[in-house]
Design a protein around this motif. Sequence first.
Motif, PDB file in Angstrom:
ATOM      1  N   ASN A 238       0.829  -1.213   0.000  1.00 60.51           N
ATOM      2  CA  ASN A 238       0.000   0.000   0.000  1.00 60.51           C
ATOM      3  C   ASN A 238       0.859   1.257   0.000  1.00 60.51           C
ATOM      4  O   ASN A 238       0.555   2.242  -0.677  1.00 60.51           O
ATOM      5  CB  ASN A 238      -0.928  -0.003   1.208  1.00 60.51           C
ATOM      6  N   ALA A 239       1.954   1.239   0.781  1.00 55.37           N
ATOM      7  CA  ALA A 239       2.834   2.410   0.839  1.00 55.37           C
ATOM      8  C   ALA A 239       3.503   2.669  -0.502  1.00 55.37           C
ATOM      9  O   ALA A 239       3.665   3.822  -0.921  1.00 55.37           O
ATOM     10  CB  ALA A 239       3.897   2.196   1.924  1.00 55.37           C
ATOM     11  N   LEU A 240       3.882   1.602  -1.217  1.00 58.33           N
ATOM     12  CA  LEU A 240       4.562   1.765  -2.505  1.00 58.33           C
ATOM     13  C   LEU A 240       3.614   2.213  -3.606  1.00 58.33           C
ATOM     14  O   LEU A 240       3.999   2.999  -4.478  1.00 58.33           O
ATOM     15  CB  LEU A 240       5.252   0.457  -2.900  1.00 58.33           C
ATOM     16  N   VAL A 241       2.365   1.726  -3.589  1.00 55.51           N
ATOM     17  CA  VAL A 241       1.423   2.127  -4.642  1.00 55.51           C
ATOM     18  C   VAL A 241       0.738   3.449  -4.316  1.00 55.51           C
ATOM     19  O   VAL A 241       0.168   4.087  -5.193  1.00 55.51           O
ATOM     20  CB  VAL A 241       0.368   1.036  -4.918  1.00 55.51           C
ATOM     21  N   GLY A 242       0.765   3.854  -3.057  1.00 53.06           N
ATOM     22  CA  GLY A 242       0.239   5.164  -2.686  1.00 53.06           C
ATOM     23  C   GLY A 242      -1.215   5.201  -2.293  1.00 53.06           C
ATOM     24  O   GLY A 242      -1.774   6.270  -2.098  1.00 53.06           O
ATOM     25  N   TYR A 243      -1.861   4.052  -2.151  1.00 55.48           N
ATOM     26  CA  TYR A 243      -3.237   4.017  -1.665  1.00 55.48           C
ATOM     27  C   TYR A 243      -3.509   2.639  -1.062  1.00 55.48           C
ATOM     28  O   TYR A 243      -2.679   1.720  -1.199  1.00 55.48           O
ATOM     29  CB  TYR A 243      -4.238   4.328  -2.780  1.00 55.48           C
ATOM     30  N   GLU A 244      -4.656   2.474  -0.404  1.00 59.78           N
ATOM     31  CA  GLU A 244      -4.936   1.220   0.286  1.00 59.78           C
ATOM     32  C   GLU A 244      -5.440   0.179  -0.705  1.00 59.78           C
ATOM     33  O   GLU A 244      -6.625  -0.088  -0.814  1.00 59.78           O
ATOM     34  CB  GLU A 244      -5.962   1.430   1.411  1.00 59.78           C
ATOM     35  N   ARG A 245      -4.484  -0.416  -1.407  1.00 59.98           N
ATOM     36  CA  ARG A 245      -4.797  -1.445  -2.405  1.00 59.98           C
ATOM     37  C   ARG A 245      -5.219  -2.746  -1.740  1.00 59.98           C
ATOM     38  O   ARG A 245      -6.041  -3.494  -2.268  1.00 59.98           O
ATOM     39  CB  ARG A 245      -3.565  -1.663  -3.299  1.00 59.98           C
ATOM     40  N   PHE A 305      11.998  -9.834   1.313  1.00 58.73           N
ATOM     41  CA  PHE A 305      11.669 -10.512   2.563  1.00 58.73           C
ATOM     42  C   PHE A 305      11.383  -9.450   3.626  1.00 58.73           C
ATOM     43  O   PHE A 305      12.200  -8.557   3.853  1.00 58.73           O
ATOM     44  CB  PHE A 305      12.818 -11.409   3.012  1.00 58.73           C
ATOM     45  N   VAL A 306      10.230  -9.559   4.260  1.00 59.49           N
ATOM     46  CA  VAL A 306       9.823  -8.586   5.273  1.00 59.49           C
ATOM     47  C   VAL A 306       9.723  -9.287   6.624  1.00 59.49           C
ATOM     48  O   VAL A 306       9.083 -10.343   6.740  1.00 59.49           O
ATOM     49  CB  VAL A 306       8.461  -7.943   4.925  1.00 59.49           C
ATOM     50  N   CYS A 307      10.348  -8.697   7.641  1.00 55.70           N
ATOM     51  CA  CYS A 307      10.180  -9.190   9.008  1.00 55.70           C
ATOM     52  C   CYS A 307       9.730  -8.037   9.899  1.00 55.70           C
ATOM     53  O   CYS A 307       9.896  -6.867   9.548  1.00 55.70           O
ATOM     54  CB  CYS A 307      11.461  -9.820   9.540  1.00 55.70           C
ATOM     55  N   ASP A 308       9.157  -8.373  11.035  1.00 53.28           N
ATOM     56  CA  ASP A 308       8.691  -7.384  12.013  1.00 53.28           C
ATOM     57  C   ASP A 308       9.848  -7.066  12.948  1.00 53.28           C
ATOM     58  O   ASP A 308      10.212  -7.881  13.799  1.00 53.28           O
ATOM     59  CB  ASP A 308       7.498  -7.958  12.780  1.00 53.28           C
ATOM     60  N   GLY A 309      10.410  -5.879  12.763  1.00 51.08           N
ATOM     61  CA  GLY A 309      11.570  -5.520  13.573  1.00 51.08           C
ATOM     62  C   GLY A 309      11.262  -5.230  15.024  1.00 51.08           C
ATOM     63  O   GLY A 309      12.182  -5.127  15.841  1.00 51.08           O
ATOM     64  N   SER A 310       9.984  -5.117  15.361  1.00 50.66           N
ATOM     65  CA  SER A 310       9.633  -4.813  16.760  1.00 50.66           C
ATOM     66  C   SER A 310       9.605  -6.060  17.630  1.00 50.66           C
ATOM     67  O   SER A 310       9.434  -5.975  18.844  1.00 50.66           O
ATOM     68  CB  SER A 310       8.264  -4.120  16.817  1.00 50.66           C
ATOM     69  N   THR A 311       9.766  -7.249  17.022  1.00 50.81           N
ATOM     70  CA  THR A 311       9.797  -8.509  17.765  1.00 50.81           C
ATOM     71  C   THR A 311      10.977  -9.340  17.287  1.00 50.81           C
ATOM     72  O   THR A 311      11.412  -9.194  16.131  1.00 50.81           O
ATOM     73  CB  THR A 311       8.498  -9.322  17.562  1.00 50.81           C
ATOM     74  N   LYS A 336       8.725  -1.691  10.555  1.00 49.00           N
ATOM     75  CA  LYS A 336       8.291  -1.082  11.822  1.00 49.00           C
ATOM     76  C   LYS A 336       9.449  -0.426  12.560  1.00 49.00           C
ATOM     77  O   LYS A 336       9.546  -0.490  13.795  1.00 49.00           O
ATOM     78  CB  LYS A 336       7.582  -2.118  12.702  1.00 49.00           C
ATOM     79  N   SER A 337      10.337   0.229  11.778  1.00 49.75           N
ATOM     80  CA  SER A 337      11.458   0.951  12.391  1.00 49.75           C
ATOM     81  C   SER A 337      10.976   2.100  13.260  1.00 49.75           C
ATOM     82  O   SER A 337      11.709   2.573  14.131  1.00 49.75           O
ATOM     83  CB  SER A 337      12.405   1.471  11.308  1.00 49.75           C
ATOM     84  N   ASP A 338       9.740   2.558  13.036  1.00 51.64           N
ATOM     85  CA  ASP A 338       9.187   3.642  13.844  1.00 51.64           C
ATOM     86  C   ASP A 338       8.793   3.177  15.235  1.00 51.64           C
ATOM     87  O   ASP A 338       8.605   3.989  16.146  1.00 51.64           O
ATOM     88  CB  ASP A 338       7.961   4.244  13.156  1.00 51.64           C
ATOM     89  N   ILE A 356      12.981  -0.180   7.383  1.00 50.15           N
ATOM     90  CA  ILE A 356      11.920   0.659   6.826  1.00 50.15           C
ATOM     91  C   ILE A 356      10.765   0.775   7.812  1.00 50.15           C
ATOM     92  O   ILE A 356      10.695   0.040   8.805  1.00 50.15           O
ATOM     93  CB  ILE A 356      11.360   0.078   5.502  1.00 50.15           C
ATOM     94  N   SER A 357       9.871   1.698   7.492  1.00 51.43           N
ATOM     95  CA  SER A 357       8.568   1.761   8.165  1.00 51.43           C
ATOM     96  C   SER A 357       7.514   1.912   7.084  1.00 51.43           C
ATOM     97  O   SER A 357       7.444   2.962   6.427  1.00 51.43           O
ATOM     98  CB  SER A 357       8.491   2.942   9.141  1.00 51.43           C
ATOM     99  N   ALA A 358       6.721   0.869   6.887  1.00 51.28           N
ATOM    100  CA  ALA A 358       5.640   0.960   5.910  1.00 51.28           C
ATOM    101  C   ALA A 358       4.608   1.978   6.336  1.00 51.28           C
ATOM    102  O   ALA A 358       3.912   2.560   5.498  1.00 51.28           O
ATOM    103  CB  ALA A 358       4.982  -0.411   5.727  1.00 51.28           C
ATOM    104  N   ALA A 359       4.509   2.230   7.649  1.00 54.35           N
ATOM    105  CA  ALA A 359       3.523   3.182   8.162  1.00 54.35           C
ATOM    106  C   ALA A 359       3.916   4.621   7.861  1.00 54.35           C
ATOM    107  O   ALA A 359       3.059   5.448   7.514  1.00 54.35           O
ATOM    108  CB  ALA A 359       3.350   2.986   9.667  1.00 54.35           C
ATOM    109  N   THR A 360       5.207   4.960   7.987  1.00 54.25           N
ATOM    110  CA  THR A 360       5.642   6.352   7.793  1.00 54.25           C
ATOM    111  C   THR A 360       6.336   6.584   6.450  1.00 54.25           C
ATOM    112  O   THR A 360       6.511   7.723   6.034  1.00 54.25           O
ATOM    113  CB  THR A 360       6.611   6.763   8.911  1.00 54.25           C
ATOM    114  N   GLY A 361       6.729   5.505   5.789  1.00 52.46           N
ATOM    115  CA  GLY A 361       7.462   5.640   4.529  1.00 52.46           C
ATOM    116  C   GLY A 361       8.955   5.751   4.709  1.00 52.46           C
ATOM    117  O   GLY A 361       9.699   5.848   3.720  1.00 52.46           O
TER     118      GLY A 361
END
Length: 453
Positions: A238-245, A305-311, A336-338, A356-361
Amino acid sequence: MSHTIAAVSTGLTVSAIGIIRMTGDDCALIAGKVFALNSGKSLADAPNRQLVLGTLHDKAGRVIDQCCAIYTRAPHTYTGEDTVEFHCHGSPAVLAAGLESLYIAGAAPAKRGEFTKRAFLNGKLDLTQAEAVIDLIEADTADAAANAAGQVGGALQKRLRPIYEDLRDLCSHFYAVLDYPDEDIEDFGLANYEKPLKADTKALEAVLKTYGQGKILRHGVAAAIVGRPNVGKSSLLNALVGYERVIVTEVAGTTRDTVEESVMLGSTRLRLIDTAGIRETEDRIEAMGVERSKEAIENADLVLFVCDGSTPLTEDDRAIIELCVEHEHAIALINKSDVGSKVVPGDLPFMQVIEISAATGAGLELLADAVDVMFAGDTPCDGSILTNARQYDACRRAYEAMLRALAGLRAQQTPDVVLTDVEQAMEAMGEVIGATVREDITARIFERFCVGK
């Protein structure tokens, strides 16, 4: 005599200019029935390749438009036939009325791709050039357009036609000796042909090796976003395409199937594939999605490959890493670097690791740079590479037949046995450039075109 066809070639949306296109032996005669030059002359007597101003009218003599026409005489035209174009005001109603008037005057509706098909049949384009026309129309990047334009200009033809001609000459010499034994024709010696056949095989092999690059240039980089459930794969898309795909929730396993979307990242076109989270599951539908995710990894040009950096990393993460790490092009993304990270780049066995942070870009610009380094600039955009699956398949069959012919030469097989493979290679190469292609294949090719091209 070629019957005259007509079509709108600029689409039926409102625009400043709309073009009605005609080609065929009687196009000037038919056009002259509905178009009166302001000069009072006949359109058939108009100067070649010069715009003339006049009035386009319907069968009742009612004015449709004040517009320009240009009459171009064969053979120096796109189709190789006489052509007429009307440059009208771009009202769909004007274009439709003008086209109807031409039909009543004697023109036939053009079929899909019929103008380009006539160009091919009349020797103005070979089949690689004709197929590149639709690629140029459909190009969605500057590089893809430049490559298609190069193919229309004959860059690929220049690499392939000499191979076809060498194979043809070899076959024709053999049959000339066989059919006219009393003529003064140099005897056929297979040893004389091993060197040129080997050179042509090597040249064709070099063309075949460009197809991987060509697919990426034409279709973009197939990029599979993979990871366990709820690490932010869909949020990244969604962050890369710019809308909630893609629907994003905190419920693990929301994505049950692969979801595709095309996006420009930096200077590279990506075909993003959001995959179902990979994990052991008893849910039959989710399990099907997991299998498709694994297939996406195998078929992708790029694995993200995406992992959750908060865990901390889990066993599921490590299992997915094993699937990804050997891929030629793979990038690890610590999402989730944020939130704060419990995973550091050194924990992941990838050449490229980006936080990265998909939430903040945050970090997405670093991802764009990494992808550009991997893919941008590697592919020539001059039209000299294979981008078409049909052409690749025919070239592959020709190459395999040429290898068999070379093996036959080394095994000192009789000329007729070797020539069987050479003929198969020649026929396959003819399919590429259009010299031996079947009518049903050409019909299928030109059906891809829009009406008016």
